[in-house]
Design a protein around this motif. Structure first.
Motif, PDB file in Angstrom:
ATOM      1  N   ARG A   1      11.628  -3.383   6.895  1.00 49.14           N
ATOM      2  CA  ARG A   1      10.832  -4.529   7.288  1.00 49.14           C
ATOM      3  C   ARG A   1       9.822  -4.854   6.191  1.00 49.14           C
TER       4      ARG A   1
ATOM      5  N   MET B   1      12.240 -31.316  -0.235  1.00 54.57           N
ATOM      6  CA  MET B   1      10.871 -30.948   0.115  1.00 54.57           C
ATOM      7  C   MET B   1      10.908 -29.860   1.156  1.00 54.57           C
TER       8      MET B   1
ATOM      9  N   GLY C   1       8.684 -27.278   3.721  1.00 52.53           N
ATOM     10  CA  GLY C   1       7.440 -26.796   4.287  1.00 52.53           C
ATOM     11  C   GLY C   1       6.436 -27.856   4.624  1.00 52.53           C
ATOM     12  N   GLY C   2       5.353 -27.428   5.178  1.00 51.69           N
ATOM     13  CA  GLY C   2       4.365 -28.350   5.736  1.00 51.69           C
ATOM     14  C   GLY C   2       3.381 -28.897   4.727  1.00 51.69           C
ATOM     15  N   VAL C   3       3.848 -29.721   3.827  1.00 51.61           N
ATOM     16  CA  VAL C   3       2.933 -30.320   2.860  1.00 51.61           C
ATOM     17  C   VAL C   3       3.221 -31.812   2.806  1.00 51.61           C
ATOM     18  N   THR C   4       2.166 -32.614   2.601  1.00 51.19           N
ATOM     19  CA  THR C   4       2.388 -34.058   2.493  1.00 51.19           C
ATOM     20  C   THR C   4       2.097 -34.492   1.062  1.00 51.19           C
ATOM     21  N   LEU C   5       2.852 -35.491   0.613  1.00 54.49           N
ATOM     22  CA  LEU C   5       2.664 -35.974  -0.759  1.00 54.49           C
ATOM     23  C   LEU C   5       2.260 -37.433  -0.745  1.00 54.49           C
ATOM     24  N   THR C   6       1.713 -37.892  -1.841  1.00 54.13           N
ATOM     25  CA  THR C   6       1.463 -39.326  -2.016  1.00 54.13           C
ATOM     26  C   THR C   6       2.490 -39.839  -3.026  1.00 54.13           C
TER      27      THR C   6
ATOM     28  N   ARG D   1      10.361 -11.847  18.446  1.00 56.96           N
ATOM     29  CA  ARG D   1       9.089 -11.279  17.957  1.00 56.96           C
ATOM     30  C   ARG D   1       8.988 -11.296  16.438  1.00 56.96           C
ATOM     31  N   ASN D   2      10.147 -11.269  15.784  1.00 62.94           N
ATOM     32  CA  ASN D   2      10.116 -11.221  14.316  1.00 62.94           C
ATOM     33  C   ASN D   2       9.623 -12.516  13.706  1.00 62.94           C
TER      34      ASN D   2
ATOM     35  N   GLU E   1      -0.815 -17.260  14.069  1.00 64.76           N
ATOM     36  CA  GLU E   1      -1.824 -18.306  13.798  1.00 64.76           C
ATOM     37  C   GLU E   1      -1.407 -19.663  14.325  1.00 64.76           C
TER      38      GLU E   1
ATOM     39  N   VAL F   1      16.972 -27.590   9.295  1.00 64.79           N
ATOM     40  CA  VAL F   1      15.843 -27.038   8.524  1.00 64.79           C
ATOM     41  C   VAL F   1      14.980 -28.169   7.974  1.00 64.79           C
TER      42      VAL F   1
ATOM     43  N   ASN G   1      11.046 -28.698   8.673  1.00 64.33           N
ATOM     44  CA  ASN G   1      10.053 -28.814   7.604  1.00 64.33           C
ATOM     45  C   ASN G   1       9.226 -30.075   7.745  1.00 64.33           C
TER      46      ASN G   1
ATOM     47  N   GLU H   1       6.627 -29.707  10.564  1.00 62.61           N
ATOM     48  CA  GLU H   1       5.600 -28.683  10.342  1.00 62.61           C
ATOM     49  C   GLU H   1       4.340 -29.283   9.748  1.00 62.61           C
ATOM     50  N   ALA H   2       4.515 -30.382   9.018  1.00 55.47           N
ATOM     51  CA  ALA H   2       3.347 -31.033   8.412  1.00 55.47           C
ATOM     52  C   ALA H   2       2.671 -31.985   9.376  1.00 55.47           C
TER      53      ALA H   2
ATOM     54  N   MET I   1       4.020 -40.636   7.220  1.00 49.68           N
ATOM     55  CA  MET I   1       3.046 -40.866   8.297  1.00 49.68           C
ATOM     56  C   MET I   1       2.349 -42.166   7.925  1.00 49.68           C
TER      57      MET I   1
ATOM     58  N   SER J   1       1.210 -40.851   3.858  1.00 46.68           N
ATOM     59  CA  SER J   1       1.539 -39.517   3.331  1.00 46.68           C
ATOM     60  C   SER J   1       3.010 -39.247   3.559  1.00 46.68           C
TER      61      SER J   1
ATOM     62  N   VAL K   1       5.993 -37.054   4.211  1.00 45.01           N
ATOM     63  CA  VAL K   1       6.250 -35.741   4.797  1.00 45.01           C
ATOM     64  C   VAL K   1       7.610 -35.194   4.404  1.00 45.01           C
ATOM     65  N   GLN K   2       8.540 -36.073   4.110  1.00 43.71           N
ATOM     66  CA  GLN K   2       9.867 -35.600   3.727  1.00 43.71           C
ATOM     67  C   GLN K   2      10.474 -36.565   2.751  1.00 43.71           C
TER      68      GLN K   2
END
Lengths: 386, 241
Positions: A18, A249, A251-256, B60-61, B66, B99, B103, B106-107, B188, B193, B195-196
């Motif tokens: 793990r 892209m 993950g949780g990020v935003t771009l301009t 659980r994994n 948070e 996926v 993603n 998530e933002a 958005m 912004s 997001v994808q």
């Protein structure tokens, strides 16, 4: 002395290590470093880590080390029947494997991320038509060459995507496919021994550039420390013609829009550098093989002999003619593709098998002595008789 | 083939202008069993999305102490495309789109409000006529709103291609298979912004800014329509006793 306990493969599979999560101290330190505008390994914002590209002895074997991330790529070709929907094109398949030895994170199972990387390579390389698949067609509707690129992640230190892409592109640029000739209905596929294999027609070289984001900070080529604290990333593949081939892209990020433009520019610059590096490594490798680029597609002397038909059927009837031809053929000894092994089973010198092992030079010396041994023994036996 | 994409008069194969979007119809709360659901139709592309959550994280994994995690499953129905899809198990493309949607949200979703939980998104494409990923994202936005999950803003997606220097928005199946660059953007709209961002095939660097700008405008237009539908649904749901 430690005795190695024999663990069954099932137990080994289940006993997954793990991953140890990042401690709060480490995390706080990394976040502070990034907040101050520095990078944990003291690189500049736009610097890539050191890239090393090595080629193996077989065509299509490339190993790329990006910092400490190591990926091995192997290209192989098989002649198969094409699907009905695409009778005139060969195909290109990618398989990415995150080996458990690269990091504690990977258990060897196919995860979502490995699927994403496989698809990314497919979309960057296959769908932007890097390889001219029509040149892989031998007989339309019957036989085409299907290429398969296997990528193995051997060591993980961040930025798998770039390492995989560079490895795949290097391997594809390095690979040589078997040469073939179509005469009406008859198709002859030459082995590596008979005719030098031909390089693939690579139309352009797309290279991905992964840029991570941690708050305001841009991290080009994130290392594993940076990956564990970054918010998200963008992978942009560009080629040397200033075309954007793929954008992903994660993950949780935003771009301009301005940031998107900037990332594309960064990717363009990096692609120029990395493509130049791939080209120079390919040239260096070609020099070590003593196969000059001009002679690469010329057929070697042995192909002009009727020997090639017999080789295809793996049957050699006339031993003496082969030996004569081997002695006269100088190009054969410089080939690194393997050579003929002739084994004979009894005194009649009939040939048993023809395989590709060892070098011709060794066998050339052995054949007369072996023959001599067989001839000598009857004489020796008869001597005590007197 | 070439003239079908954009005729000399500037009309596309289905009679639209280059900047014109397809007709958008949407409906919220159509699935009783799900916490939130939505059906969005853009032209002939029809996508149904169901959302479950936030609920306790099953595994659980993957649990995060948070924030909530999003898991998305994308499926193109076997009757959804022109050629009947034979493979019923999940293939690479479906995993990849799942996926991608995960993603994207998530933002946008306020995941910090639900630690140790999971939000499940099930996307089913009932009819695919180009731009399935974009319609899926639009439908997911509505489904999340229907489920009452707090989000920072609408997430609106639009696909575009470049043909002979003009940007064609909201592409259909024929335009997708034309081997031109496929550009998809999820935005958005209030803050612009992104997001994808996804690009397939090759797009020249010079066209990038123009494509991004026009696609953002297309996303803003979609947001207006989605917002109108959400308000109608709110009024209707509030008036039910």
């Amino acid at each position: 002395l430690m005795k190695l306990r024999r663990v069954s493969s099932k137990q080994w599979y289940q006993r997954r290590v793990r991953e140890v999560p990042l401690s709060i101290n480490t995390k706080t330190f990394l976040e502070e470093v990034l907040k101050q505008g520095l990078r944990p390994d003291a690189r500049e914002t736009y610097d890539y880590r050191n890239i090393q590209i090595e080629f193996g002895s077989r065509w299509g074997h490339a190993e790329v080390v990006l910092g400490n991330t190591r990926v091995m790529a192997r290209v192989s070709a098989q002649i198969e029947k094409p699907p009905v929907t695409r009778p005139m094109e060969g195909s290109l398949l990618f398989f990415v494997y995150f080996s458990p030895m690269s990091s504690a994170k990977f258990s060897g199972n196919r995860t979502d991320f490995s699927t994403v990387v496989t698809r990314l390579l497919e979309r960057t390389i296959k769908e932007t038509r890097v390889i001219d698949t029509e040149s892989l067609c031998i007989v339309s509707g019957e036989k085409v060459i299907n290429l398969r690129v296997d990528l193995n992640l051997l060591d993980f230190a961040g930025n798998i995507i770039d390492a995989c892409c560079i490895a795949a592109m290097s391997a594809l640029s390095h690979f040589r496919r078997p040469d073939f000739v179509v005469n009406g209905e008859e198709v002859t596929v030459f082995t590596e021994k008979e005719r030098d294999p031909i390089p693939l027609s690579v139309l352009h070289i797309p290279i991905t550039c992964t840029i991570g984001f941690a708050g305001e900070k841009i991290l080009v080529d994130p290392s594993d420390d940076e990956e564990s604290v970054m918010d998200g990333f963008v992978s942009i593949a560009t080629n040397t013609h200033h075309e954007i081939c793929y954008i992903y892209m994660g993950g949780g990020v935003t771009l301009t829009p301005a940031l998107v433009s900037k990332c594309c520019e960064i990717s363009s610059l990096k692609t120029q550098e990395i493509s130049a590096q791939i080209t120079s490594c390919l040239e260096a490798d070609a020099a070590t093989r003593k196969v000059s680029p001009e002679n690469a597609s010329k057929p070697s002397a042995i192909s002009s002999i009727s020997l090639q038909e017999k080789m295809d059927k793996l049957l050699v009837e006339d031993l003496t003619s082969i030996r004569e031809k081997m002695e006269t053929d100088d190009q054969v000894e410089s080939a690194q593709y393997g050579s003929i092994t002739i084994r004979y089973i009894d005194e009649t010198d009939t040939v048993d098998t023809v395989t590709g092992v060892g070098t011709v030079k060794e066998k050339k010396d052995q054949t007369p002595t072996k023959l001599a041994a067989i001839q000598k023994t009857p004489e020796k036996e008869s001597f005590p008789g007197f | 083939m070439a003239s079908e994409i954009l005729s000399a008069e500037g009309l596309r194969c289905d009679g639209r202008r280059p900047q014109e979007m397809r007709k958008l119809k949407c409906e919220l709360g159509i699935s009783e069993g799900a916490d939130g659901s939505a059906l969005v139709e853009q032209g002939y592309t029809k996508v149904l999305v169901s959302v479950f959550g936030p609920h306790e994280c099953a595994n659980r994994n993957t649990r995060n102490h948070e924030r909530a995690i999003i898991s998305c499953s994308y499926n193109l129905a076997s009757f959804g495309s022109a050629i009947r899809k034979k493979k019923m198990n999940t293939d690479k493309k479906s995993t990849e789109v799942g996926v991608m949607i995960q993603n994207t949200f998530e933002a946008a979703v306020m995941l910090e409000k639900f630690p140790k939980s999971q939000i499940d998104i099930y996307v089913q494409v009932l009819q695919g006529d180009g731009g399935e990923r974009c319609v899926a994202i639009n439908a997911t936005t509505l489904a999340l709103i229907n489920a009452g999950i707090p989000m920072k803003d609408y997430v609106c997606a639009c696909a575009a291609t470049v043909y002979q220097d003009s940007v064609l928005l909201d592409i259909n199946n024929l335009e997708e298979s034309s081997r031109g660059p496929l550009f998809m953007l999820a935005v958005m709209p209030h803050t612009d912004s992104i997001v994808q961002l996804q690009l397939d095939h090759r797009l020249h660097n010079d066209h990038l800014d123009k494509v991004v700008k026009e696609t953002i405008q297309g996303c803003r237009d979609i947001q207006v329509l989605l917002d109108r539908q959400v308000k109608e649904w709110t009024v209707e749901a509030g008036s039910r006793t």
